[in-house]
Motif scaffolding. Structure first.
Motif, PDB file in Angstrom:
ATOM      1  N   LYS A  73       0.821  -1.203   0.000  1.00 56.24           N
ATOM      2  CA  LYS A  73       0.000   0.000   0.000  1.00 56.24           C
ATOM      3  C   LYS A  73       0.858   1.258   0.000  1.00 56.24           C
ATOM      4  O   LYS A  73       0.677   2.165  -0.829  1.00 56.24           O
ATOM      5  CB  LYS A  73      -0.910  -0.005   1.243  1.00 56.24           C
ATOM      6  CG  LYS A  73      -2.373   0.101   0.885  1.00 56.24           C
ATOM      7  CD  LYS A  73      -3.302  -0.272   2.017  1.00 56.24           C
ATOM      8  CE  LYS A  73      -3.212   0.615   3.237  1.00 56.24           C
ATOM      9  NZ  LYS A  73      -4.083   0.121   4.333  1.00 56.24           N
ATOM     10  N   ILE A  74       1.824   1.306   0.923  1.00 48.94           N
ATOM     11  CA  ILE A  74       2.618   2.532   0.997  1.00 48.94           C
ATOM     12  C   ILE A  74       3.479   2.685  -0.258  1.00 48.94           C
ATOM     13  O   ILE A  74       3.629   3.790  -0.784  1.00 48.94           O
ATOM     14  CB  ILE A  74       3.482   2.573   2.280  1.00 48.94           C
ATOM     15  CG1 ILE A  74       3.992   3.995   2.474  1.00 48.94           C
ATOM     16  CG2 ILE A  74       4.650   1.635   2.227  1.00 48.94           C
ATOM     17  CD1 ILE A  74       4.546   4.239   3.850  1.00 48.94           C
ATOM     18  N   SER A  75       3.992   1.565  -0.784  1.00 48.30           N
ATOM     19  CA  SER A  75       4.810   1.664  -1.988  1.00 48.30           C
ATOM     20  C   SER A  75       3.985   2.164  -3.159  1.00 48.30           C
ATOM     21  O   SER A  75       4.440   3.014  -3.937  1.00 48.30           O
ATOM     22  CB  SER A  75       5.408   0.307  -2.339  1.00 48.30           C
ATOM     23  OG  SER A  75       6.058  -0.234  -1.228  1.00 48.30           O
TER      24      SER A  75
ATOM     25  N   GLY B  88       2.979   9.884   7.635  1.00 42.20           N
ATOM     26  CA  GLY B  88       4.292  10.474   7.889  1.00 42.20           C
ATOM     27  C   GLY B  88       5.374   9.762   7.085  1.00 42.20           C
ATOM     28  O   GLY B  88       6.228  10.393   6.459  1.00 42.20           O
ATOM     29  N   LEU B  89       5.287   8.438   7.084  1.00 38.89           N
ATOM     30  CA  LEU B  89       6.270   7.654   6.349  1.00 38.89           C
ATOM     31  C   LEU B  89       6.176   7.955   4.844  1.00 38.89           C
ATOM     32  O   LEU B  89       7.196   8.079   4.152  1.00 38.89           O
ATOM     33  CB  LEU B  89       6.030   6.174   6.615  1.00 38.89           C
ATOM     34  CG  LEU B  89       7.223   5.250   6.398  1.00 38.89           C
ATOM     35  CD1 LEU B  89       8.407   5.702   7.231  1.00 38.89           C
ATOM     36  CD2 LEU B  89       6.856   3.814   6.749  1.00 38.89           C
ATOM     37  N   THR B  90       4.940   8.090   4.366  1.00 42.26           N
ATOM     38  CA  THR B  90       4.756   8.428   2.957  1.00 42.26           C
ATOM     39  C   THR B  90       5.445   9.754   2.635  1.00 42.26           C
ATOM     40  O   THR B  90       6.164   9.877   1.639  1.00 42.26           O
ATOM     41  CB  THR B  90       3.247   8.554   2.635  1.00 42.26           C
ATOM     42  OG1 THR B  90       2.610   7.361   3.059  1.00 42.26           O
ATOM     43  CG2 THR B  90       3.023   8.771   1.162  1.00 42.26           C
ATOM     44  N   LEU B  91       5.220  10.729   3.513  1.00 42.09           N
ATOM     45  CA  LEU B  91       5.820  12.044   3.314  1.00 42.09           C
ATOM     46  C   LEU B  91       7.341  11.929   3.201  1.00 42.09           C
ATOM     47  O   LEU B  91       7.970  12.563   2.348  1.00 42.09           O
ATOM     48  CB  LEU B  91       5.441  12.939   4.501  1.00 42.09           C
ATOM     49  CG  LEU B  91       5.871  14.406   4.409  1.00 42.09           C
ATOM     50  CD1 LEU B  91       5.048  15.108   3.350  1.00 42.09           C
ATOM     51  CD2 LEU B  91       5.704  15.098   5.752  1.00 42.09           C
ATOM     52  N   VAL B  92       7.929  11.101   4.068  1.00 43.39           N
ATOM     53  CA  VAL B  92       9.383  10.961   4.080  1.00 43.39           C
ATOM     54  C   VAL B  92       9.870  10.196   2.847  1.00 43.39           C
ATOM     55  O   VAL B  92      10.859  10.570   2.219  1.00 43.39           O
ATOM     56  CB  VAL B  92       9.828  10.261   5.367  1.00 43.39           C
ATOM     57  CG1 VAL B  92      11.324  10.019   5.350  1.00 43.39           C
ATOM     58  CG2 VAL B  92       9.456  11.098   6.573  1.00 43.39           C
TER      59      VAL B  92
END
Lengths: 291, 264, 360
Positions: B51-53, B130-134
């Motif tokens: 999902k995040i990828s 947050g991780l997505t932003l980074v």
């Protein structure tokens, strides 16, 4: 006196008439907005990190955090370890890749797809799965090989003072980048003609490689080396999971106790990486304009 | 060739062991590990990673392309050079330092968080978004680097030839511009997916295990944080990852070849 | 399809400090092939692009059949264009490239394909419809581009150095074919080139441009035999500059007195412009000239001859005579008896377009 003119006269004007940009320009507001937003997004973390490291609780300014880096325990050893690993990796990866890349161009173009696939595989396999495999080998190896000389090999691979196993793993990780960079370099100099010319003048094969090809490949090799060094200096996954104290692992370890110092080291290591990469890109630019 | 021998030993052997380990449970052949790796918390982690990828790939792809287009159409050569150099640097900026830079910025006691008082509004960097932003921080530059050559490869003659045949700007983009750019754009998106999917250091340093990610699970399992007899689940998870990454790369290579042919 | 009349009226265009077009006035007659010839940077491509609508002139107007089209957007102009190279859409095969304009006009697929096939046959490529541009040779690509330019049956065809990226052999075949097609379709065609041979061999009329201005427009024979200005004389074909002395409407050069063509300059000392093929050479031990260089070109041989006073002369002799004029041969040089063009001595030195490496 009389003069004669050649049949086709060509005018060398100070630049041919530009062709584009006929219509009146539309205001490009969107471009400004995009660029400003991008600048904010990319610059704020950098500035904020720096501010974070120099901020003192009472609101003052101090570079102490940077001073503490050098005093911190493990800084020197881990940095030296990472640099040593980097140099060993560069030497090994170049020794392996350069002859292969040259051979594929000159002697065995059929092997080219094979080499390309081999050099792409490490991109497909995430480092963490690679390290999973390695750690299994290291864990099982001693059980199966206890009675053979390989046992000693496996043990010495993991010497914490200089873990050869990391060098081997990093060579694999660096392979795609190094191969591409060298292959591009070889493509730019037309190895075939060069080596045929050298052979025609009586040079032996080792001579061709050492005296003709390598000098012409200097910038490609430099860029491959820089990329490898940057990769090794930043590599965290494999080192941490095999429990070796390389520089990035050390940064991570101290973050628990000294947040400010760890951010300071991050900024510091960033600067080093950036200087490396900037040196690399400007060296590349010089090479382009020089040739 | 020594290179091939080297790769076979250093790369091939661990991969074989990985494969063997995946299908071994208590000394006999079994698919139990694989099944387990596709269940419960492991499945959640796998889905979380995908999902995040995917999100990073799509967002990074779109934003990177917009930035690239802004740079390419600009008249200022210096701006273009600066953005490209910065992209080259930032695309390589991953791992632990990146995580710390963001923690110092938007973490709980980060400079921006405290200055703007974001903490009181429930802000937290240590979650999925947050991780997505980074991740976007190194993904967008990577997309810029992939797409700029493609945008440069769009020849002005094509636009003019299209106009000359009566096409409007919109028709040019629909019939020529977008189709020509598609392989390069998708290729970039695929690369971003791969990069975000494999990322471990940033996530480990930033969120620990609050966001379920497959890389974090594998690391956990390898460090022995699992029940006895389940060590090989890490290997099975690794295999899952390789399969997904392999599928993604299988999409990328033909796209890249086609793009190179069109835009040479 | 029938050709339209195209008029350029007082066209001006500048790019920053470069003046590309400086008041160009030119009329192209319906159905004719006009070549725009000139050195690079002379504005010929800019003129063409103004007509296609890719550039806007700063001043002046462009008329097609009397209608002012200066402000009409490029995609609504009735002019097909063939570009220098690489203009085919890489994502479409040859058939779809040719049919692109019809697709934009929402012509049904079947009709579009039939029409594209027809055009591909017209340009001699009946069987490449399914191939993509990267599968075609340079010459084939330009043929497909030509078919694409003709697909909408434009009344003006614009060719922007379409042959310059091709091999010499393909270039000659293709230019003959373009000419044949143009004559059979009767379409008004403007052909931009810097290759004088191309211009002279294909065009009904040739317009020579220099620094954004028209130097001369005439049919090829007139242009070659009676160049209106020294620039045209030197740009088209090779030209000798020989020192001569004027008296009235005659000029004395190399010991011969010849009538002057056009208006002679005021000063008595002048340069006489003579084509190499108008120089007569005979072997003669007492002739006073020596062959310095002889370059064989097949049907002719070009000689570089040094005269007793240091003047150098280019002369063309039949190719089969080359053995008689080996370097070192002593020769006598004369000129064909006919009117010659004369220019003031100072002017040639001030002509920036012509490098003069051979001034003695």
């Amino acid at each position: 006196m009389a003069s004669l003119t050649p049949q086709v006269t060509t005018q060398v004007s100070p630049g041919t008439a530009p062709r584009r940009g006929g219509r009146p320009r539309r205001p490009r507001v969107w471009r400004g907005v995009v660029l400003v937003l991008a600048a904010v997004y990319f610059l704020v973390p950098l500035i904020a990190s720096f501010v974070f490291t120099v901020k003192v609780p009472d609101g003052g300014f101090s570079l102490d955090a940077y001073g503490q880096i050098f005093a911190a325990e493990g800084f020197g050893t881990s940095l030296l370890l990472s640099l040593g690993l980097g140099i060993a990796t560069i030497v090994l990866v170049l020794l392996l890749t350069l002859p292969a890349a040259v051979a594929v161009r000159l002697g065995a173009p059929r092997l080219r797809p094979v080499l390309e696939v081999v050099c792409t595989l490490p991109l497909v396999v995430p480092p963490i799965t690679f390290v999973a495999g390695i750690s299994m080998v290291l864990r099982w190896g001693p059980d199966y090989l206890a009675s053979t000389p390989f046992y000693q090999t496996i043990i010495s691979l993991q010497n914490p003072d200089f873990p050869v196993v990391l060098v081997l793993a990093y060579v694999v990780l660096a392979l795609p980048f190094v191969y591409r960079s060298l292959d591009a370099g070889l493509g730019a100099i037309d190895v075939r003609t060069l080596s045929e010319a050298a052979r025609n003048l009586g040079a032996s094969w080792p001579h061709v490689l050492l005296r003709v090809i390598i000098p012409n490949m200097r910038s490609a090799m430099a860029s491959a080396s820089f990329l490898t060094l940057a990769l090794v200096l930043g590599e965290f996954t494999i080192a941490r999971l095999l429990s070796f104290q390389t520089f990035p692992v050390w940064i991570y370890t101290i973050s628990g106790s000294q947040a400010q110092v760890s951010v300071a080291v991050s900024v510091f290591s960033l600067l080093i990486t950036w200087l490396l990469l900037l040196a690399l890109s400007s060296a590349g630019a010089r090479q382009r304009s020089g040739s | 060739m020594p290179l091939l021998a080297f790769v076979v030993i250093v790369f091939g052997v661990p991969m074989l062991v990985l494969l063997g380990g995946t299908f071994t449970k208590e000394g006999t052949f079994s698919t139990a590990n694989l099944t387990e790796s596709l269940q419960g918390a492991y499945l959640t982690a796998l889905i979380g990673s995908v999902k995040i990828s995917a999100l990073v790939a799509v967002l990074g792809g779109v934003l990177g392309t917009i930035l690239a287009q802004a740079v390419v159409t600009s008249r200022f050569r210096a701006l273009r050079e600066a953005v490209l150099t910065a992209s080259g640097v930032l695309a390589n900026f991953g791992g632990v330092p990146l995580a710390f830079a963001w923690i110092a910025t938007l973490g709980n006691s980060g400079v921006v968080t405290t200055t703007l008082g974001l903490g009181e509004h429930g802000w937290s960097l240590y979650n999925f978004w947050g991780l997505t932003l980074v991740y976007l921080y190194f993904s967008i530059p990577l997309q810029v680097l992939t797409v700029v050559p493609a945008l440069d490869g769009l020849r002005p003659q094509w636009r003019e030839a299209a106009q000359n045949n009566g096409a409007s700007t919109w028709q040019f983009w629909r019939y020529v511009g977008v189709p020509v750019l598609t392989p390069a754009l998708l290729g970039g998106v695929v690369l971003l997916f791969g990069g975000a999917f494999a990322a471990y250091a940033t996530a480990q340093a930033m969120v620990g295990s609050t966001v379920p990610l497959v890389t974090l699970k594998i690391a956990d399992a390898l460090s022995g944080n699992v029940l006895i007899g389940h060590e090989n689940v890490a290997l099975a998870l690794s295999l899952d990852m390789i399969v997904i990454a392999g599928l993604v790369m299988a999409v990328y290579l033909p796209l890249q070849r086609r793009s190179a042919r069109w835009l040479r | 399809m029938n050709g339209a009349r195209v008029e350029f009226r007082g066209l001006r265009r500048r790019f920053g400090s470069t003046v590309a077009l400086d008041g160009l006035d030119l009329t192209v007659e319906p159905g004719e092939l006009l070549a725009l010839l000139g050195p690079s940077g002379c504005g010929k491509t800019t003129a063409l692009r103004c007509l296609a609508g890719f550039e806007q002139p700063d001043e002046g107007e462009i008329l097609v059949d009397g209608a002012d089209i200066t402000r009409v957007p490029a995609n609504r102009r009735d002019a097909g264009m063939v570009f220098q190279s690489y203009s085919l859409f890489p994502n479409l095969n040859a058939r779809d490239n040719v049919g692109f304009g019809l697709r934009v006009r929402k012509v049904p697929a079947a009709k579009r394909h039939a029409r594209a096939q027809e055009l591909l046959e017209l340009v001699g490529l009946p069987s490449v419809g399914d191939r993509y541009p990267h599968q075609l040779s340079g010459g084939q690509q330009q043929r497909v581009a030509l078919a694409r330019a003709l697909a909408l049956e434009p009344r003006v065809l614009l060719l922007d150095e379409p042959l310059s990226a091709l091999d010499a052999k393909v270039r000659v075949t293709l230019r003959e074919e373009i000419r044949r097609l143009q004559l059979s379709l009767g379409i008004t065609t403007i052909f931009v080139t810097h290759d004088q041979e191309e211009a002279l061999s294909m065009a009904d009329r040739v317009a020579v441009l220099r620094a954004g201005r028209l130097e001369q427009v005439a049919d090829p024979a007139t242009l070659y035999d009676r160049p209106a200005t020294p620039f045209v004389a030197e740009f088209v074909g090779a030209m000798n500059h020989l020192p001569g002395v004027l008296s009235g409407d005659r000029v004395t050069v190399l010991g011969q007195t010849l009538p002057v063509e056009g208006q002679p300059p005021a000063s008595a000392e002048a340069d006489v412009l003579v084509r190499p093929e108008a120089v007569l050479v005979t072997p003669d031990a007492e002739g006073g000239g020596i062959v310095m260089v002889s370059s064989f070109r097949g049907s002719t041989t070009r000689l570089r001859i040094r005269l007793g006073d240091g003047t150098e002369v280019l002369a063309d002799v039949p190719g089969h005579d080359s053995a008689r004029f080996a370097p070192g041969t002593a020769v006598r040089v004369g000129l064909v008896e006919r009117p010659v063009l004369v220019s003031a001595r100072t002017e040639t030195g001030a002509t920036p377009a012509v490098p003069e490496p051979d001034v003695v």
